[in-house]
Design a protein around this motif. Sequence first.
Motif, PDB file in Angstrom:
ATOM      1  N   TYR A 129       0.849  -1.185   0.000  1.00  0.00           N
ATOM      2  CA  TYR A 129       0.000   0.000   0.000  1.00  0.00           C
ATOM      3  C   TYR A 129       0.889   1.240   0.000  1.00  0.00           C
ATOM      4  CZ  TYR A 129      -4.320  -2.509   1.300  1.00  0.00           C
ATOM      5  OH  TYR A 129      -5.419  -3.320   1.315  1.00  0.00           O
ATOM      6  N   VAL A 130       0.533   2.235  -0.805  1.00  0.00           N
ATOM      7  CA  VAL A 130       1.176   3.544  -0.791  1.00  0.00           C
ATOM      8  C   VAL A 130       0.145   4.508  -0.225  1.00  0.00           C
ATOM      9  CG1 VAL A 130       2.354   5.325  -2.127  1.00  0.00           C
ATOM     10  CG2 VAL A 130       2.507   2.911  -2.838  1.00  0.00           C
ATOM     11  N   LEU A 131       0.447   5.105   0.930  1.00  0.00           N
ATOM     12  CA  LEU A 131      -0.552   5.855   1.683  1.00  0.00           C
ATOM     13  C   LEU A 131      -0.049   7.266   1.993  1.00  0.00           C
ATOM     14  CD1 LEU A 131      -1.168   2.869   4.040  1.00  0.00           C
ATOM     15  CD2 LEU A 131      -2.929   3.787   2.533  1.00  0.00           C
ATOM     16  N   ASP A 132      -0.844   8.249   1.589  1.00  0.00           N
ATOM     17  CA  ASP A 132      -0.529   9.648   1.862  1.00  0.00           C
ATOM     18  C   ASP A 132      -1.662  10.220   2.703  1.00  0.00           C
ATOM     19  OD1 ASP A 132       0.821  12.017   1.844  1.00  0.00           O
ATOM     20  OD2 ASP A 132       0.344  12.562  -0.217  1.00  0.00           O
ATOM     21  N   ALA A 133      -1.453  10.287   4.011  1.00  0.00           N
ATOM     22  CA  ALA A 133      -2.492  10.710   4.947  1.00  0.00           C
ATOM     23  C   ALA A 133      -2.166  12.084   5.512  1.00  0.00           C
ATOM     24  CB  ALA A 133      -2.629   9.698   6.083  1.00  0.00           C
ATOM     25  N   SER A 143       3.371  -2.974   4.009  1.00  0.00           N
ATOM     26  CA  SER A 143       3.410  -4.289   3.366  1.00  0.00           C
ATOM     27  C   SER A 143       3.576  -5.370   4.438  1.00  0.00           C
ATOM     28  CB  SER A 143       4.591  -4.340   2.396  1.00  0.00           C
ATOM     29  OG  SER A 143       4.560  -5.478   1.593  1.00  0.00           O
ATOM     30  N   ASP A 144       2.875  -6.496   4.306  1.00  0.00           N
ATOM     31  CA  ASP A 144       1.972  -6.890   3.239  1.00  0.00           C
ATOM     32  C   ASP A 144       0.587  -7.018   3.860  1.00  0.00           C
ATOM     33  OD1 ASP A 144       0.423  -8.291   1.372  1.00  0.00           O
ATOM     34  OD2 ASP A 144       2.027  -9.620   0.772  1.00  0.00           O
ATOM     35  N   GLY A 145      -0.389  -6.320   3.315  1.00  0.00           N
ATOM     36  CA  GLY A 145      -1.728  -6.362   3.872  1.00  0.00           C
ATOM     37  C   GLY A 145      -2.763  -6.974   2.960  1.00  0.00           C
ATOM     38  N   ALA A 146      -2.334  -7.719   1.913  1.00  0.00           N
ATOM     39  CA  ALA A 146      -3.320  -8.215   0.956  1.00  0.00           C
ATOM     40  C   ALA A 146      -3.016  -9.575   0.347  1.00  0.00           C
ATOM     41  CB  ALA A 146      -3.498  -7.195  -0.177  1.00  0.00           C
ATOM     42  N   VAL A 147      -1.785 -10.056   0.398  1.00  0.00           N
ATOM     43  CA  VAL A 147      -1.438 -11.288  -0.320  1.00  0.00           C
ATOM     44  C   VAL A 147      -0.970 -12.388   0.623  1.00  0.00           C
ATOM     45  CG1 VAL A 147       0.116 -12.314  -2.018  1.00  0.00           C
ATOM     46  CG2 VAL A 147      -0.928 -10.092  -2.479  1.00  0.00           C
ATOM     47  N   ALA A 268      -2.946   3.898  -2.776  1.00  0.00           N
ATOM     48  CA  ALA A 268      -2.763   3.067  -3.965  1.00  0.00           C
ATOM     49  C   ALA A 268      -2.314   1.700  -3.491  1.00  0.00           C
ATOM     50  CB  ALA A 268      -1.717   3.680  -4.897  1.00  0.00           C
ATOM     51  N   GLY A 269      -2.575   0.680  -4.323  1.00  0.00           N
ATOM     52  CA  GLY A 269      -2.158  -0.675  -3.974  1.00  0.00           C
ATOM     53  C   GLY A 269      -1.560  -1.376  -5.175  1.00  0.00           C
ATOM     54  N   ILE A 270      -0.409  -2.008  -4.983  1.00  0.00           N
ATOM     55  CA  ILE A 270       0.297  -2.637  -6.090  1.00  0.00           C
ATOM     56  C   ILE A 270       0.898  -3.960  -5.624  1.00  0.00           C
ATOM     57  CG2 ILE A 270       2.639  -1.716  -5.754  1.00  0.00           C
ATOM     58  CD1 ILE A 270       0.842  -1.360  -9.069  1.00  0.00           C
ATOM     59  N   VAL A 271       0.925  -4.947  -6.520  1.00  0.00           N
ATOM     60  CA  VAL A 271       1.581  -6.219  -6.232  1.00  0.00           C
ATOM     61  C   VAL A 271       2.963  -6.204  -6.866  1.00  0.00           C
ATOM     62  CG1 VAL A 271       1.548  -8.720  -6.608  1.00  0.00           C
ATOM     63  CG2 VAL A 271      -0.562  -7.523  -6.005  1.00  0.00           C
ATOM     64  N   ILE A 279      -2.085  -4.237 -10.355  1.00  0.00           N
ATOM     65  CA  ILE A 279      -2.873  -3.355  -9.500  1.00  0.00           C
ATOM     66  C   ILE A 279      -3.942  -4.194  -8.822  1.00  0.00           C
ATOM     67  CG2 ILE A 279      -4.429  -1.362  -9.478  1.00  0.00           C
ATOM     68  CD1 ILE A 279      -2.843  -0.665 -12.232  1.00  0.00           C
ATOM     69  N   LEU A 280      -3.810  -4.331  -7.512  1.00  0.00           N
ATOM     70  CA  LEU A 280      -4.725  -5.171  -6.739  1.00  0.00           C
ATOM     71  C   LEU A 280      -5.425  -4.289  -5.717  1.00  0.00           C
ATOM     72  CD1 LEU A 280      -5.689  -8.126  -6.166  1.00  0.00           C
ATOM     73  CD2 LEU A 280      -3.936  -8.169  -4.380  1.00  0.00           C
ATOM     74  N   THR A 281      -6.675  -3.968  -5.986  1.00  0.00           N
ATOM     75  CA  THR A 281      -7.470  -3.160  -5.074  1.00  0.00           C
ATOM     76  C   THR A 281      -8.650  -3.977  -4.579  1.00  0.00           C
ATOM     77  OG1 THR A 281      -8.690  -2.254  -6.960  1.00  0.00           O
ATOM     78  CG2 THR A 281      -6.834  -0.967  -6.142  1.00  0.00           C
ATOM     79  N   SER A 282      -9.242  -3.526  -3.490  1.00  0.00           N
ATOM     80  CA  SER A 282     -10.445  -4.167  -2.975  1.00  0.00           C
ATOM     81  C   SER A 282     -11.624  -3.838  -3.872  1.00  0.00           C
ATOM     82  CB  SER A 282     -10.721  -3.676  -1.547  1.00  0.00           C
ATOM     83  OG  SER A 282     -12.008  -4.067  -1.121  1.00  0.00           O
ATOM     84  N   ARG A 283     -12.584  -4.774  -3.934  1.00  0.00           N
ATOM     85  CA  ARG A 283     -13.793  -4.506  -4.706  1.00  0.00           C
ATOM     86  C   ARG A 283     -14.555  -3.311  -4.160  1.00  0.00           C
ATOM     87  NH1 ARG A 283     -16.240 -10.360  -4.308  1.00  0.00           N
ATOM     88  NH2 ARG A 283     -14.883 -10.309  -2.471  1.00  0.00           N
ATOM     89  N   ALA A 284     -14.313  -2.958  -2.891  1.00  0.00           N
ATOM     90  CA  ALA A 284     -14.989  -1.816  -2.275  1.00  0.00           C
ATOM     91  C   ALA A 284     -14.235  -0.510  -2.471  1.00  0.00           C
ATOM     92  CB  ALA A 284     -15.183  -2.068  -0.777  1.00  0.00           C
TER      93      ALA A 284
END
Length: 317
Positions: A129-133, A143-147, A268-271, A279-284
């Motif tokens: 995840y690339v996060l700009d808050a 990393s890693d929060g999706a795979v 943003a989310g990238i594998v 590009i792997l994003t949530s369906r939501a």
Amino acid sequence: MMRSLHFFDDLAHTLSGHAPMRLGVVYPCSLPAIEAAAEVARNNLAQPVLIGPEGHIRQLASTSGVSLAGCTFIDLPTAEEAARHGVRMAGDGEVAALMKGSLHSRIFLHELGHHEGGLRTARRMSHVYVLDAPQAPRVLLVSDGAVNIAPDLESRRDIVQNSIDLAHMLGMAQPKVALLSAVEMVNPALPSTLDAAVLCKMAERGQITGAVMDGPLALDNAVSPEAARCKGVVSPVAGQADILVVPDLEAGNILAKQMTFIGQARAAGIVMGMRVPVILTSRADPVAVRVLSCMVAAVMIRHGYGGTPATCMDQCG
């Protein structure tokens, strides 16, 4: 104090004037997936190839008033067929990157990692995840929060190296990597602290390169200099982390979604670890997350990303 969010705007400026990448969009059968494809085509970021049931996709776009100008189609009826065909196109160089549409991640990841026809490399695939808050001190990679659900030490080495490689492509010459746990001291009762210590030693021995690493670190003293001072943590990474490496998928997923849904992060989310950017994003995920993820993929392509060849270390351990 809230800071201005500019990281992704700077990426957009970097990409302006460059030729659009050819992007395979796998099974875009939801409105956000279709709108994202239309948006990247309209902004000349990508030339989307929509892989899925053409009639259904066109009907959904027409009903919602979305123009698919600039998009082409590969008409396939099921998510499984779309995923298989998209992976083949990427492997054959017909598209430069892949983006998940509205199919389940399990189907998509299965085809990506298929031993015969997938896009595997010597490196284990992992998600970043690339996060700009607004409340974060800087852009953060998580990393890693999706795979990888519960990665072992060897997998965690690849997760760390993948995130470092992405950081380099995003302009971080020597990123600071925090290996997260609940505490900042090695505790045999907490396996994540032992893994962190071993990974730091691997970095000292050149098995992980391109970054300054430390761990275990708790989240507070990884990102807050004041928290590090209060706890007496002396480290070149404490309070200054660019990359947060989490112990497992649950921790990473919760952290990233907390930052986006509560912390208002642009995300943003990238594998990584594949032969092409994925590009792997949530369906939501909303359209903005999908578009920003396409920008990250485009930057990777500009840097010549095409996966990682086998090395002695990968082969021999």
